[in-house]
Enzyme design. Sequence first.
Site, mmCIF file in Angstrom:
data_model
loop_
_atom_site.group_PDB
_atom_site.id
_atom_site.type_symbol
_atom_site.label_atom_id
_atom_site.label_comp_id
_atom_site.label_asym_id
_atom_site.label_seq_id
_atom_site.Cartn_x
_atom_site.Cartn_y
_atom_site.Cartn_z
ATOM 1 C CB CYS A 19 -10.867 -2.503 0.421
ATOM 2 S SG CYS A 19 -10.240 -1.993 -1.191
ATOM 3 C CG ASN B 74 -0.430 -0.233 2.520
ATOM 4 O OD1 ASN B 74 0.604 -0.884 2.659
ATOM 5 N ND2 ASN B 74 -1.075 0.290 3.544
ATOM 6 C CB CYS C 148 -5.166 -1.491 -1.809
ATOM 7 S SG CYS C 148 -6.480 -0.782 -0.804
ATOM 8 C CD GLU D 122 -5.294 -6.126 -1.358
ATOM 9 O OE1 GLU D 122 -4.797 -4.985 -1.228
ATOM 10 O OE2 GLU D 122 -6.006 -6.647 -0.490
ATOM 11 C CD GLU E 41 -1.648 4.633 4.552
ATOM 12 O OE1 GLU E 41 -1.177 5.485 5.334
ATOM 13 O OE2 GLU E 41 -2.337 3.660 4.926
#
Length: 133
Positions: free
Chosen positions: A86, A42, A53, A55, A44
């Site tokens: 998510c 991830n 994310c 993934e 941010e």
Amino acid sequence: MSTEILLQAATDVRENAYAPYSHFKVGAAVRAASGAVYSGCNVENAAYPEGTCAEAGAIAAMVAAGETELVEVAVIADCPSPVPPCGGCRQKLAEFGRHDVKVTLATVAGARTETTVGDLLPGSFSAGHMGHP
Ligand code: THU
């Protein structure tokens, strides 16, 4: 055995996660149809919604390398129970993985859950719904 390799890749890349806001580092790895493993963490952003994310990073690496089919997925984070992807990541996984693709969700402490892309997102919207093959 290949699941172990995938989990190790996810564990390793998690170290590079950029998560100064949530302090929640996530690592993901996908094995593509060729057998190659692609990983992502991830990333941010001070503008929170711009974060991405783990993934998504792994999938982007796979696509950047010229592959569009994933055959196994592993995700790991340091949380009480195996981290659930998510909603957006479930849709991203469904774009590139068949419903029976195995997804291993793990914790740094060693807990694991096995699921599939289809179980993570039943009834997913796909190209077929637009009349595309
Ligand atoms: N996150 C992921 O990277 N993958 C998941 O499956 C769950 C959440 C990230 C997004 C954000 O950087 C942090 O975890 C907290 O939500």
